[in-house]
Write a protein that holds these residues in place. Structure first.
Motif, short mmCIF file in Angstrom:
data_model
loop_
_atom_site.label_atom_id
_atom_site.label_comp_id
_atom_site.label_asym_id
_atom_site.label_seq_id
_atom_site.Cartn_x
_atom_site.Cartn_y
_atom_site.Cartn_z
N VAL A 119 0.93 -1.15 0.24
CA VAL A 119 0.38 0.03 -0.30
C VAL A 119 1.10 1.51 0.01
O VAL A 119 2.36 0.91 0.72
CB VAL A 119 -1.67 0.14 1.23
N ASP A 120 0.38 2.27 -0.35
CA ASP A 120 1.02 3.47 -0.60
C ASP A 120 0.78 4.73 0.60
O ASP A 120 -0.33 5.22 -0.16
CB ASP A 120 1.05 4.56 -2.07
N PRO A 121 1.59 4.14 1.79
CA PRO A 121 1.00 5.74 2.59
C PRO A 121 0.66 6.60 2.69
O PRO A 121 0.70 7.89 3.04
CB PRO A 121 1.53 4.97 3.84
N ARG A 122 1.84 7.48 1.63
CA ARG A 122 3.35 8.29 1.18
C ARG A 122 1.90 9.55 0.78
O ARG A 122 1.95 11.12 1.34
CB ARG A 122 4.00 8.55 0.37
N PHE A 123 0.12 9.40 0.65
CA PHE A 123 -0.16 10.62 0.26
C PHE A 123 -1.59 10.88 0.98
O PHE A 123 -2.85 11.16 0.89
CB PHE A 123 -0.96 10.35 -1.26
N THR A 124 -0.64 9.91 2.31
CA THR A 124 -1.93 9.81 3.50
C THR A 124 -1.98 11.87 3.85
O THR A 124 -1.32 12.33 4.20
CB THR A 124 -2.01 9.45 4.90
N PRO A 125 -3.75 12.33 3.84
CA PRO A 125 -3.70 13.77 4.25
C PRO A 125 -2.84 13.80 5.88
O PRO A 125 -3.42 12.72 7.38
CB PRO A 125 -5.24 13.73 4.78
N ARG A 126 -2.47 15.44 5.86
CA ARG A 126 -1.84 14.97 7.00
C ARG A 126 -2.58 15.57 8.57
O ARG A 126 -1.83 15.35 9.74
CB ARG A 126 -1.44 17.27 6.83
N SER A 127 -4.27 15.65 8.54
CA SER A 127 -4.48 15.42 10.16
C SER A 127 -4.81 13.75 10.01
O SER A 127 -5.43 13.93 10.98
CB SER A 127 -6.18 15.88 9.31
N ILE A 128 -4.36 12.76 9.57
CA ILE A 128 -5.07 11.72 9.46
C ILE A 128 -3.81 11.10 10.86
O ILE A 128 -2.78 10.93 10.05
CB ILE A 128 -4.90 10.62 8.44
N ASP A 129 -4.48 10.78 11.90
CA ASP A 129 -3.31 9.53 13.03
C ASP A 129 -4.13 8.59 12.15
O ASP A 129 -4.87 7.51 12.49
CB ASP A 129 -4.90 10.05 14.21
N ILE A 130 -2.50 8.23 11.57
CA ILE A 130 -2.88 6.84 11.25
C ILE A 130 -2.67 5.70 12.58
O ILE A 130 -2.71 4.50 11.46
CB ILE A 130 -1.28 6.79 9.68
N SER A 131 -2.31 5.51 13.06
CA SER A 131 -2.10 5.00 13.94
C SER A 131 -4.62 4.74 14.43
O SER A 131 -3.72 3.05 15.11
CB SER A 131 -1.22 5.35 15.66
N PRO A 190 -5.38 0.65 4.60
CA PRO A 190 -4.23 0.63 4.46
C PRO A 190 -3.46 -0.46 5.89
O PRO A 190 -3.38 -1.59 5.20
CB PRO A 190 -2.80 1.81 4.75
N TYR A 191 -3.94 -0.77 6.96
CA TYR A 191 -4.16 -2.10 7.41
C TYR A 191 -5.42 -3.01 7.37
O TYR A 191 -4.98 -3.75 6.93
CB TYR A 191 -4.34 -1.63 8.86
N PHE A 192 -6.39 -2.27 7.24
CA PHE A 192 -7.35 -2.97 5.95
C PHE A 192 -7.10 -4.20 5.00
O PHE A 192 -6.47 -5.36 4.94
CB PHE A 192 -8.58 -2.58 6.12
N GLU A 193 -6.15 -3.54 4.23
CA GLU A 193 -5.37 -4.12 2.77
C GLU A 193 -4.74 -4.93 2.93
O GLU A 193 -4.25 -6.19 2.53
CB GLU A 193 -4.97 -2.76 2.45
N LEU A 194 -3.51 -4.31 3.99
CA LEU A 194 -2.24 -5.52 4.37
C LEU A 194 -2.67 -7.03 4.65
O LEU A 194 -1.95 -7.54 4.74
CB LEU A 194 -1.16 -4.62 5.53
N TYR A 195 -4.11 -6.49 6.01
CA TYR A 195 -3.87 -7.60 6.82
C TYR A 195 -5.20 -8.25 6.12
O TYR A 195 -5.38 -9.74 5.70
CB TYR A 195 -4.83 -7.02 7.71
N GLU A 196 -6.38 -7.83 5.30
CA GLU A 196 -7.51 -8.92 4.95
C GLU A 196 -7.60 -8.56 3.50
O GLU A 196 -8.23 -9.55 2.90
CB GLU A 196 -8.00 -8.14 5.01
N THR A 197 -6.20 -8.34 2.49
CA THR A 197 -6.07 -8.72 1.18
C THR A 197 -5.14 -9.34 1.15
O THR A 197 -4.49 -8.23 -0.03
CB THR A 197 -6.59 -6.93 0.25
#
Lengths: 604, 1006
Positions: B369-381, B406-413
């Motif tokens: 997955v590519d987290p690099r375009f996550t908006p700055r306001s998102i608390d990714i944890s 992204p975590y869903f994608e990594l763990y469930e797909t």
């Protein structure tokens, strides 16, 4: 000595063993087990010609449907675009069918030939007359489309078994007559009462009689298209068909209409693929909507959706003019140059009527629902044929059992029927309120429609055909180019685009794709040198090289009457927050609004 | 004292044969002789005379004459020269000095020093003329792009041929610790014996064996490296998700205020409560939300090998275990590999070799997955608990709906696979007579690949909404490649010329099959079985077979060790070509002269060779069934699921020939000051004709493309390798290697009958690589900005960019490449580092474009996102003047453009020029500090050697390219003519950053 013998024996033995191994693979090792065999290689019965039918037809429908929705409808003033047709200035694209390389009518039209050939080869191998006939009908329909759109095109060498890498151009006249006789022969080949595989025939479900009627009905169309340049051939062909309905049956009702029935899955209507923004970009034009409103036409609520919002002040904005509670309005046709200008007009797409839900069902976000993926696309209709016959009768080209008036009226009713336009529907009543008409007969006696009410009869036929032909492939374009009726207007701003478009003239043809200049340069040059009508390949005035069909008319025939386009921003309707809008709107409106509607100032 | 006749014979320690041309000189005199073809000599001498016996490449000897009048002299090969034995075509070991072409060798030690999962990456910077662009930090590490001496093929595949222990294989068939050496055969002459497979050069990998070892030895190598992203973007942290400065979360489905946008053009962070997917939380930046998403990856490689050699047999057994944890959560891979190599001398003149290699790779998940375009306001944890509470297993939770958590994608797909590979390699050498040797070899490579993709319920896929109900794919592929070959060699000496003539043949057969099932929509959630479906299953089945036969012969001539001539010839028959057109002949000639032997040169010149060669090689059609004239596709069934043959829009010439490369090369190898300063320089020119060209043709043919043989590509280049040993003392040694190369590959012609066509590869919808006659290969095309005559950017009066038509924008190939390595040894410590420099060439930085356009980059916060006026000119009344704020205001942009408007305007995808940047970079490719623990410490542990080292790879990069590693390639949107993915260098659209690796290694020999 012993040693050297030992060496020799060893070496020779090795070579022998190895040579035996060379080129010893099984003979079919390089025959692909993953894909169907080539028609040429396959045993005679491997290919049922019906297997090619789906995609043969689809090749010509896919892409064309979008091209005539997007370009044809704009050129024929059904749409008043709010954003550019394509890149570049709006008016240039408007008056051109520039075929971006890939996926346009040119590529799809010629790619269809590949499928046609395969089906024909398979059909001939099986001695199947029906499929041979279908292949030939489709080949004719394909090349009629191509030559009508482009003029002189490669034809004979394209149809060779092994087309050369750069096929030469043929003259439109030769192509045209060749297609007419081929179409006739194909129709005659069909035995009455037979049917073929219904599953792979998404047009007629395998009914051969309908294919036969389709072919003969097309012959009426193409006879009329050449009526200016070859009137004798038109007469002979029309009379041959009309006088012998047993040999040359034609469409007898809407049940015979030629529609491509998308399956909604692999073959999806372009109405489904269109994005919400594309729909916003192409609301109906004020010309088309106003005409339907003045005729109290039951097709209005079918073709169009009511506007989302309406303004309230008629002195500052354009208001819908239909009397009912559901308001319908068009977007100003013919705004030139900047996209921003067009989308600013009257506050844009939300104040104009978009494509009706009959053609396209949408969810609340404006995305098409899968239901409309199966909306069928018309290729030829009973109504269109009647209209041609009415015109032929009126012009004395043919003697028919029915009068021009009867044909005209039947044609209108057939159009109502096929569009499910009902006078008693709520939508119709909501559109016209108290002024709603009770039935089709009442519709026909309105002064604006009445065949004997004093208006010019050819104009009446053309005007009704224009209304009936919305989304009927490129036919409204081909037909208008021939008759220039009804007298559609060009905007004054278009005059500035002489160098890059057709200016205020109706475009005479589509541009050859630029790929032709690189991939077939030699033959383009040869054709140019031999006075074929193809020199116009750039953005210039495409009306200069007139195709054979248009020659008797001349380029001046294509000149459209001009209406005065409003100046940005002052003559545009008022917009809140921008004081520059609307200051000159009222005077522009009173001076020029009606000049774009031929029935108001120039009523015949 | 009387002079007497001393006779004798000089033989080589290796083959016990006489050496012709050995110089025998009486010390202190000019009296001497040379040995004859059998190594015999006679010389007049008296007792106590000293004879100097010398021969190039051999250790000189001094013999004092005593009583004996017949001397048996055995010369040892010079130790330094041993290292110059290289493995050449067909696995033949040749002395490098005898070669008339360039072969560059990298030893197994070099490769295993700093381990890479992709062995090819280890060649970076070690071989001149080889352009390697490493793959990103994906699991498995494979897939680098390697091009040797320019892209000679337009069809899209310029990969070299890999030969593993004599049989065709792939780059990563061997564990790094099992590799003895890698030889890169760069030009056509070196590769000529591979005929129609050699067009892209050849990489020969030879594995270690038990040969040359005495007794029993156990080795243990352990490698522990950690990985982290090398370059991550630089972000602004002033503004958050949203558009037009607005954002308010409602349901992430567009019903709030821009709550389903991926844009970061929302409000400035003010710390005030605002509705977000986490609740009514303070509006603050999460500066590390991207960095924190990645985890520390690792690669553990442990290898143990047992080597045993006896008089008549030797074997080496090795076991390697690789364990990788990716830098993405839940990514990982394990490989177990066994390698057995044994040699037996069955009879006096019969030697057998058996090799067996088994490997099994298990990848639990390589989903990226590519987290690099996550908006700055998102608390990714806050996304880690990826199910909506109470809807576990059926509905994922995310901050917006039109994308996957992204975590869903990594763990469930997950994407997972198991690869098994068995390589069997048997060979026998039979010495029929002293002069005639026959070698036979059989190789069998069996590969099984099983792969799965699972998508849980609620997986979002814009193009396949049915995936909301889950998805499952399961496929298996088997591949068997068999190679059988023989080679007979006859050696003979005729007076001053010794010669070797060989004749051989190869039979190769490949069979491949694949079956795959795919279902969209699962009846029961979380049950991945092809039977558990809501919709019809899609089956894919592919079977292929191909064979190649080859016969070849070669002649090696050696004139007194001074001049060498190699002639080779090969004929190939390939089943992938038309039966009437399937035989092709490939000749080569190579000549080299040792100037130091031919002439008497000053002492400073230790060795000087001049070499030249001419050769033809080909590139076969790699896939069977390609030369079918009319092809059909039936992957799209009729609406009721029946066969629906679809004639494709390509017409193929059934008599296609393989591509033909004719290469010329000259080179010189000069060594000065006792080999302390060495130069090896090569210049080459090669012309590739019969390009297999998918050429666009007029649609009026009924096709869109014809597949024909046409076109001519010319490559010219220079390669230089310089070795210097500035310091060489007992305790301190410093050696330097410099590689430099330059290549220019140009399109000379395409199709003569269609002079104006060009060949276009779509990189994306707006960027193309086009090959046009007269231009350099690899030229980018696309729209550019209109400019004033002074080169300033032009805008419309309303501030919109103005674009030109499609035009040439530059080239992705570097102007030149260089690498610089240094090795320092101080007593038991060694320190080495390797720098890679790539100069010139362009990169299209898609990552930067998105960061700017989405409002994530530092630049996107410019001027607080207000009042922006594009810096450029407008044209008014024929004159140019600066675009001003007043212009914009006329068009309603009061106060100038907002940041969002400005960057949408400047970063439009239609204009690739905006992100084409000079891709010059300098990379610290490798660094290593090692300590060889002295024998005195380890002998008690019964160790022979113990080395510990700190290692690092890809440690730093210096470049003008922002936000990403400039060493990158992307996959083009359009497939190559052979339907492969095309790796386009200079196209940065990867969704995985490259990695920096660092760690330590331990090598023990018992």
């Amino acid at each position: 000595m012993r040693i050297s013998r030992q060496i020799k024996v060893t070496l020779i033995a090795l070579v022998m063993i190895f040579m035996a191994g060379c080129d010893t693979w099984e003979p079919n090792i390089n025959v692909d087990p993953n894909n169907p065999p080539s028609v040429k290689d396959s045993k005679k019965n491997d290919y049922d010609p019906s297997q090619f039918m789906l995609d043969m037809v689809w090749r010509l429908v896919d892409g064309w449907d979008y091209a005539y929705w997007n370009i044809g409808s704009a050129v024929c003033e059904y749409h008043g675009k709010t954003i550019s047709l394509s890149q570049g200035n709006r008016h240039q694209a408007w008056h051109a069918f520039d075929d971006s390389d890939g996926g346009g009518p040119w590529e799809n039209g010629y790619n269809a030939v590949r499928y046609i050939k395969k089906m024909k080869t398979a059909a001939v191998a099986m001695n199947d007359k029906n499929y041979t006939a279908i292949a030939n009908i489709w080949e004719c329909y394909d090349f009629f489309n191509l030559t009508l759109l482009y003029g002189d095109i490669p034809y004979t060498e394209t149809l060779l078994d092994n087309a050369p890498i750069n096929p030469k151009y043929d003259k439109q006249k030769d192509i045209y007559f060749s297609l007419v006789s081929k179409m006739k022969a194909a129709s005659l080949m069909i035995e009455k009462g037979e049917n073929v595989n219904s599953e792979t025939d998404l047009i007629f479900g395998g009914e051969m009689m309908k294919w036969k009627k389709f072919a003969n009905t097309l012959l009426i169309r193409y006879a009329m298209y050449m009526s200016d340049v070859a009137p004798d051939s038109t007469k002979a062909l029309l009379n041959q068909i009309i006088s012998d309905p047993d040999t040359y049956p034609v469409m007898e009702s809407n049940a015979d209409n030629a529609y491509f029935h998308y399956d909604g899955n692999q073959y999806r209507s372009c109405m489904y693929s269109l994005s919400a923004s594309k729909i916003d970009e192409a609301p109906f034009s004020n010309v088309f909507v106003e005409r339907l409103i003045t005729l109290k036409d039951p097709r209005l609520p079918v073709y169009a959706r009511p506007v989302q919002f309406t303004h309230s002040d008629a002195s500052k904005n354009v208001l819908p003019s239909n009397p009912g509670t559901d308001k319908y309005a068009g977007h100003l046709y013919g705004i030139t140059t900047d996209n921003a200008y067009a989308s600013s007009w009257n506050d844009g797409a939300n104040y104009a009527s978009k494509l009706g839900t009959y053609f396209r069902t949408e969810d609340d976000k404006g995305t098409a629902t899968i239901a409309c993926a199966t909306f069928p696309m018309a290729l030829a209709t009973y109504s269109e044929m009647l209209s041609f016959l009415a015109e032929a009768s009126q012009k004395g080209l043919v003697r028919y059992t029915k009068s021009a008036k009867e044909l005209y009226e039947l044609s209108i009713k057939a159009s109502f029927d096929m569009n499910n336009a009902i006078f008693t529907s709520d939508k119709y009543k909501n559109a016209f309120g108290a002024e709603a008409i009770a039935n089709a007969d009442d519709y026909l006696i309105q002064p604006q429609v009445n065949f004997v009410g004093g208006r010019d009869k050819l104009l009446l036929i053309a005007e009704q055909k224009w209304i009936a032909s919305f989304l009927l492939s490129f036919e409204p374009y081909f037909d208008h180019r021939r008759t220039m009726l009804p007298p559609l207007r060009a905007s004054s701003g278009a005059a500035a685009y002489v160098a890059t478009g057709s200016a205020t003239k109706f475009p005479s043809r589509a541009d050859y794709p630029s790929s032709e200049l690189s991939t077939n340069a030699i033959n383009v040059a040869n054709a140019n040198a031999n006075s074929y009508d193809i020199p116009v390949t750039g953005q210039g005035d495409r009306n200069l090289a007139l195709m054979w069909l248009m020659r008797p008319k001349g380029t001046s025939f294509l000149q459209m009457p001009v209406f005065q386009e409003p100046n940005y921003k002052a003559e545009y309707p008022f917009r809140s927050g921008d004081a520059q809008f609307g200051t000159g709107f009222a005077s522009w409106y009173s001076d020029n609004w009606n000049s774009m509607f031929w029935w108001k100032n120039n009523d015949k | 004292m009387y002079s007497q006749t001393i006779t004798g014979k000089v033989t080589s320690v290796e083959d016990k044969l006489g050496i012709p041309g050995v110089t025998i000189l009486k010390k202190g005199t000019k009296i001497g002789t040379i040995t004859d073809v059998d190594g015999l000599f006679s010389i007049q001498a008296i007792k106590n005379d000293t004879l100097l016996i010398s021969y190039v490449g051999m250790t000189p000897q001094m013999i004092v004459i005593k009583e004996k009048t017949y001397l048996e002299i055995v010369l040892q090969t010079l130790t330094e020269e041993i290292s110059e034995v290289v493995v050449t075509a067909l696995g033949l070991k040749r002395n490098e000095k005898a070669l008339g072409y360039a072969v560059q060798k990298v030893s197994g030690d070099e490769i295993a020093k700093v381990k890479e999962l992709d062995v090819i990456n280890a060649l970076s910077g070690k071989v001149s003329g080889v352009n390697i662009i490493q793959a990103d930090g994906s699991i498995g590490g494979g897939g680098s792009r390697i091009v040797i001496r320019g892209e000679s093929s337009l069809a899209g595949n310029n990969d070299p041929l890999y030969i593993i222990n004599g049989i065709q294989g792939s780059a990563n068939d061997m564990a790094a610790d099992d590799i003895e050496s890698i030889s890169v055969l760069k030009g056509p002459a070196a590769a000529a014996l591979y005929g129609s497979k050699a067009g892209g050069g050849v990489v020969i990998i030879t594995s270690k064996s038990g040969k040359g070892v005495k007794g029993t030895r156990v080795e243990f190598n352990s490698n522990t490296t950690f990985q982290s992203p090398l370059v991550l973007p630089k972000y602004q942290n002033q503004f958050g998700q949203g558009e037009s400065g607005e954002y308010s979360y409602f349901d992430g489905n567009g019903n709030g205020t821009f709550d389903d946008t991926y844009y970061n053009w929302g409000p400035a962070f003010d710390g005030q409560p605002r509705s977000q997917f986490t609740g009514n939380d303070p509006w603050v930046a999460h500066p590390n939300n991207v960095k924190d998403f990645y985890q520390l990856g690792h690669i553990f490689v442990n290898n143990v090998s047992l080597i045993q050699a006896a008089e008549k047999s030797s074997f080496r057994f090795s076991y390697s275990n690789t364990d990788q944890k990716g830098i993405m959560p839940n990514n990982g891979l394990t490989t177990n590999r066994f390698d057995l190599n044994s040699d037996f001398s069955v009879l006096k003149n019969l030697t057998l070799h058996a090799g067996l290699n088994y490997s099994r790779t298990n990848c639990a998940n390589d989903r990226q997955v590519d987290p690099r375009f996550t908006p700055r306001s998102i608390d990714i944890s806050a996304l880690k608990d990826y199910w909506v509470p109470g809807m576990e297993g059926s509905q994922q939770m995310n901050y917006r709906r039109s994308a996957n958590n992204p975590y869903f994608e990594l763990y469930e797909t997950p994407n997972s696979y198991t690869d098994s590979k068995v390589i069997l390699n048997l060979s026998a050498q039979y010495d029929v007579t002293k002069d005639l040797t026959i070698i036979g070899r059989y190789g069998n490579v069996y590969t099984n690949n099983e792969y799965y993709t699972k998508n849980a319920y609620s997986t979002f896929d814009k193009y396949n909404p049915q995936k909301l109900k889950g998805y499952y794919k399961n496929g298996q592929a088997n591949n068997v490649e068999k190679t059988a070959e023989f080679l007979a060699t006859y050696s003979k000496k005729i007076s001053a010329i010794s010669g070797k003539i060989s004749f051989g043949g190869t039979h190769y057969r490949k069979e491949y099959s694949k079956v795959q099932g795919e279902i969209t929509g699962l009846m029961f959630a979380d049950l991945y079985n092809l039977n558990n479906r809501l919709n019809p299953i899609t089956i894919d089945n592919y079977i292929s077979k191909l064979e190649r036969n080859s016969l070849y012969g070669f002649l090696n001539l050696d004139y007194l060790g001074k001049v060498y001539l190699d002639i080779t010839a090969r004929n190939d028959w390939s089943s992938t070509l038309h039966p009437k057109n399937n035989s092709f002949f490939y000749p080569s000639f190579a000549l080299s002269g040792l100037m130091t032997e031919i002439f008497s040169l000053p002492k400073v010149i230790s060795f000087w060779k001049i070499r030249g060669s001419w050769a033809q090689v080909g590139k076969d059609i790699p896939e069977p069934y390609f030369v079918t004239e009319d092809k059909y596709d039936w992957s799209k069934p009729t609406p009721t699921g029946n066969v629906n043959p679809n004639p494709i829009n390509i017409k193929t010439d059934p008599y296609l020939n393989p591509e033909l490369t004719t290469g010329k090369e000259i080179g010189t190898d000069l060594r000065l000051f006792k080999n302390r300063l060495n130069f090896d320089i090569a210049a080459y020119q090669s012309v590739t004709t019969n390009q297999i060209l998918k050429t666009p043709v007029s649609n009026t043919t009924g096709y869109s493309f014809f597949m024909v043989n046409a076109g001519k590509i010319e490559s010219k280049g220079i390669e230089a390798t310089i070795n210097v040993v500035p310091v060489k003392k007992k305790d301190f040694e410093w050696s330097v290697q410099l590689n430099w190369s330059l290549d220019r590959t140009n399109v000379v012609s395409l199709i003569d009958s269609l002079p104006s066509i060009s060949k276009t590869q779509s990189v994306n919808s707006y960027l193309f690589v086009e090959d046009r006659v007269g231009q350099r290969r690899g030229t980018f095309y696309g729209q550019a900005y209109e400019r004033t005559p002074n080169g300033d950017q032009l805008f419309s009066l309303s501030g919109d960019t103005r674009l030109t038509n499609k035009q040439a924008l530059g080239n992705y190939n570097p102007d030149w490449m260089a690498s610089f390595s240094n090795d320092f040894r101080y007593k038991d410590f060694t320190f080495s580092f390797l720098l890679d420099l790539r100069y010139g060439g362009l990169i299209y930085n898609e990552t930067e474009r998105k960061l700017n356009m989405y409002g994530l980059s530092e630049a996107s916060a410019m001027n607080n996102r207000v009042g922006l006026v594009p810096n450029g000119y407008v044209q008014e009344n024929g004159a140019y003047r600066k675009l001003t704020l007043a212009d914009l205001e006329k068009f309603g942009k009061i106060g100038g453009m907002s940041g969002q408007e400005y960057w949408a305007n400047m970063m439009e995808e239609t204009c690739p020029e905006n992100e084409l940047i000079d891709d010059t970079y300098l990379k610290l490719r490798e660094a290593r500090i090692a300590y060889d623990v002295p024998k005195r410490f380890i002998s008690k542990l019964k160790m022979q050697s113990l080395t510990v080292a700190l290692v690092g790879r890809n440690l730093a990069v210096f470049s003008k390219v922002k936000h990403i590693d400039p060493e990158t390639f992307g996959i083009a949107s359009g497939k190559s003519d052979f339907n492969y993915d095309t790796k386009v260098p200079g196209y940065a659209n990867s969704n995985m950053p490259s990695v920096r690796s660092y760690g330590f290694t331990l090598n023990i020999k018992f």
